[in-house]
Scaffold this active site. Structure first.
Site, PDB file in Angstrom:
ATOM      1  N   TYR A 249     -17.556  37.452  18.534  1.00  0.00           N
ATOM      2  CA  TYR A 249     -17.235  38.143  19.780  1.00  0.00           C
ATOM      3  C   TYR A 249     -16.186  39.205  19.482  1.00  0.00           C
ATOM      4  O   TYR A 249     -15.516  39.155  18.443  1.00  0.00           O
ATOM      5  CB  TYR A 249     -16.741  37.169  20.861  1.00  0.00           C
ATOM      6  CG  TYR A 249     -15.585  36.281  20.469  1.00  0.00           C
ATOM      7  CD1 TYR A 249     -14.260  36.682  20.660  1.00  0.00           C
ATOM      8  CD2 TYR A 249     -15.809  35.015  19.927  1.00  0.00           C
ATOM      9  CE1 TYR A 249     -13.208  35.876  20.319  1.00  0.00           C
ATOM     10  CE2 TYR A 249     -14.761  34.193  19.578  1.00  0.00           C
ATOM     11  CZ  TYR A 249     -13.461  34.623  19.773  1.00  0.00           C
ATOM     12  OH  TYR A 249     -12.410  33.817  19.424  1.00  0.00           O
ATOM     13  N   HIS A 296     -13.752  38.011  14.741  1.00  0.00           N
ATOM     14  CA  HIS A 296     -13.987  39.397  15.128  1.00  0.00           C
ATOM     15  C   HIS A 296     -14.464  40.224  13.935  1.00  0.00           C
ATOM     16  O   HIS A 296     -13.941  40.089  12.827  1.00  0.00           O
ATOM     17  CB  HIS A 296     -12.705  40.019  15.685  1.00  0.00           C
ATOM     18  CG  HIS A 296     -11.989  39.148  16.667  1.00  0.00           C
ATOM     19  ND1 HIS A 296     -12.625  38.562  17.737  1.00  0.00           N
ATOM     20  CD2 HIS A 296     -10.691  38.745  16.733  1.00  0.00           C
ATOM     21  CE1 HIS A 296     -11.755  37.852  18.421  1.00  0.00           C
ATOM     22  NE2 HIS A 296     -10.577  37.939  17.840  1.00  0.00           N
TER      23      HIS A 296
END
Length: 318
Positions: A249, A296
């Site tokens: 994400y 990330h």
């Protein structure tokens, strides 16, 4: 009489031709206006986020119709959004999302925000990251000149004003990064799980949530009518459209940057990236880290930010 009739006929044909020409030009301008509105329109700044350019790269990613902030009207989630969002982190127990939303908007403003975009608006925004490269920059006065100053997580201003400024209009955070918010600033919650929404409710009611996957503050100083919540659909949109599903994400910083592209006309970015010696740490915290050692996709986020810079969609201050 015959020459006069022919002359009159010629004038009529010329007038008719010019009439058709001006009609077509008018229709063309109407089509262009509709096209500009569809592509996001323009603004009153010298350069605008939604200005057209030679590359379709930006508009293949930018969706002007996506729900940016959560309210009661847009709170029903598509099944695909709900599955993706609730799968990001640990299960939030037996909390019912619909019940949580009902409670949320009995406490906090249920409004449409930032629906004033158009050719007469010029909203300048500074997105202030937390990189140590801000130290010694003396960007503070420049940052404070912006209409919106959007800060991320715990980034403080006190003691760092000359480099990061003193103005804050928005602070984007989640429970694990919560800090007190200036009385004039918006708290923009980034909910990565249902329990984040429950925590926000708890902050203003029972104050009983003190732990998620780690210890969290049971309360923060913030004005109730200054609370906003990023829509789960927006988080998924950033992940799929802007990051092309790289990583698990997006980072808070990257979500904040795309959020700024949607609510601002001109975006200046400060405090992103490593220091000149290649080290990665916060301007307020000397512990070292590497931006890519997480869920990330740091490399891909960096590449995307550079593309936005190349297309003049943002200005990045090093």
């Amino acid at each position: 009489m015959v020459p006069f009739t022919k002359c009159k006929s010629s004038y009529i044909r010329v007038a008719f031709t010019f009439g058709i020409f001006f009609l077509l030009m008018s229709l063309q301008n109407t089509v262009i206006d509709v096209f500009l509105e569809t592509r996001g329109g323009m603004c009153a700044c010298d350069k605008c986020v939604t200005d057209l350019n030679d590359s379709d790269w930006f508009f293949k990613r930018f969706n002007s119709t996506v729900s940016v902030l959560l309210n009661r009207r847009n709170s029903v989630l598509q099944a695909s959004v709900y599955r993706w969002w609730t799968g990001l982190q640990r299960d939030s127990g037996k909390a019912n999302y619909t019940d949580v939303v009902d409670t949320l908007f009995s406490l906090f403003p249920n409004e449409e925000h930032y629906s004033d975009a158009g050719p007469d608006r010029c909203r300048t925004c500074a997105v202030v990251g937390n990189s140590g490269n801000l130290l010694g920059s003396h960007y503070g006065p420049l940052i404070d000149l912006h209409d919106f100053v959007i800060r991320i997580n715990k980034g403080p201003t006190e003691g760092y004003e000359k480099d990061v400024g003193s103005k804050t209009t928005h602070r984007i955070l989640y429970p694990e990064s919560a800090v007190d918010v200036d009385s004039s600033a918006q708290l923009v919650l980034l909910p990565l799980k249902i329990k984040d929404l429950l925590w926000l409710i708890s902050v203003f009611t029972t104050k009983h949530i003190t732990h998620t996957y780690t210890k969290v503050r049971p309360t923060v100083n913030v004005t109730r009518d200054k609370v906003m919540i990023i829509h789960p659909e927006f988080i998924k949109y950033v992940y799929e459209s802007w990051l092309q599903k790289h990583g698990k994400y997006p980072s808070t910083g990257f979500i904040t940057l795309i959020y700024a592209l949607h609510i601002c006309d001109q975006v200046d970015v400060y405090g992103f990236g490593a220091k000149s010696d290649g080290s990665w740490h916060h301007y307020f915290d000397k512990s070292l880290s590497h931006f890519n050692k997480s869920n990330h996709p740091g490399d891909f986020e960096y590449k995307t930010i550079n593309e936005l810079l190349f297309l003049n969609k943002i200005t990045k201050h090093k």
